[in-house]
Design a protein around this motif. Structure first.
Motif, PDB file in Angstrom:
ATOM      1  N   GLN A 240       0.830  -1.202   0.000  1.00 57.93           N
ATOM      2  CA  GLN A 240       0.000   0.000   0.000  1.00 57.93           C
ATOM      3  C   GLN A 240       0.863   1.249   0.000  1.00 57.93           C
ATOM      4  O   GLN A 240       0.574   2.214  -0.717  1.00 57.93           O
ATOM      5  N   HIS A 241       1.899   1.231   0.803  1.00 59.99           N
ATOM      6  CA  HIS A 241       2.784   2.397   0.907  1.00 59.99           C
ATOM      7  C   HIS A 241       3.506   2.667  -0.415  1.00 59.99           C
ATOM      8  O   HIS A 241       3.737   3.826  -0.790  1.00 59.99           O
ATOM      9  N   ASN A 242       3.859   1.602  -1.122  1.00 70.04           N
ATOM     10  CA  ASN A 242       4.623   1.736  -2.364  1.00 70.04           C
ATOM     11  C   ASN A 242       3.769   1.607  -3.620  1.00 70.04           C
ATOM     12  O   ASN A 242       4.306   1.427  -4.717  1.00 70.04           O
ATOM     13  N   ALA A 243       2.465   1.703  -3.473  1.00 68.95           N
ATOM     14  CA  ALA A 243       1.553   1.513  -4.608  1.00 68.95           C
ATOM     15  C   ALA A 243       1.842   2.472  -5.757  1.00 68.95           C
ATOM     16  O   ALA A 243       1.682   2.114  -6.920  1.00 68.95           O
ATOM     17  N   ASN A 244       2.269   3.668  -5.459  1.00 68.39           N
ATOM     18  CA  ASN A 244       2.485   4.695  -6.494  1.00 68.39           C
ATOM     19  C   ASN A 244       3.936   4.760  -6.975  1.00 68.39           C
ATOM     20  O   ASN A 244       4.288   5.622  -7.770  1.00 68.39           O
ATOM     21  N   VAL A 245       4.766   3.859  -6.490  1.00 69.26           N
ATOM     22  CA  VAL A 245       6.173   3.845  -6.895  1.00 69.26           C
ATOM     23  C   VAL A 245       6.318   3.006  -8.148  1.00 69.26           C
ATOM     24  O   VAL A 245       5.856   1.867  -8.210  1.00 69.26           O
ATOM     25  N   ALA A 246       6.966   3.560  -9.134  1.00 67.51           N
ATOM     26  CA  ALA A 246       7.163   2.831 -10.386  1.00 67.51           C
ATOM     27  C   ALA A 246       8.233   1.739 -10.206  1.00 67.51           C
ATOM     28  O   ALA A 246       9.137   1.877  -9.375  1.00 67.51           O
TER      29      ALA A 246
END
Length: 78
Positions: A71-77
């Motif tokens: 969840q924390h890294n959901a937006n990390v490519a």
């Protein structure tokens, strides 16, 4: 659960009897050294159940951590 409390000297003198009582009652035996709890004797079946529960709890905690990381890294490519 009503544990039996036994001093270390009693275990040294009466180990076979205490082990037989543990097996018959399936209740834990708390080992006291100088009136301080030092260890607990449980049946092998109880030990297996506790070990399984511990493993399941650890697995659940790891899965929760992984989910939080996802969840924390959901937006990390990638």
């Amino acid at each position: 659960m009503n544990p039996q409390f036994v001093r270390t000297t009693d275990i040294q003198r009466n180990f076979k009897k205490i082990l037989e009582q543990l097996h018959a009652s399936n209740e834990p035996v708390v080992v006291l050294r100088d009136s301080v709890p030092e260890a607990v004797m449980v049946s092998y079946g109880e030990y297996q159940q506790l070990s399984l529960l511990k493993k399941q709890l650890l697995k659940t905690r790891i899965e929760e951590i992984w989910e939080k990381m996802r969840q924390h890294n959901a937006n990390v490519a990638d």
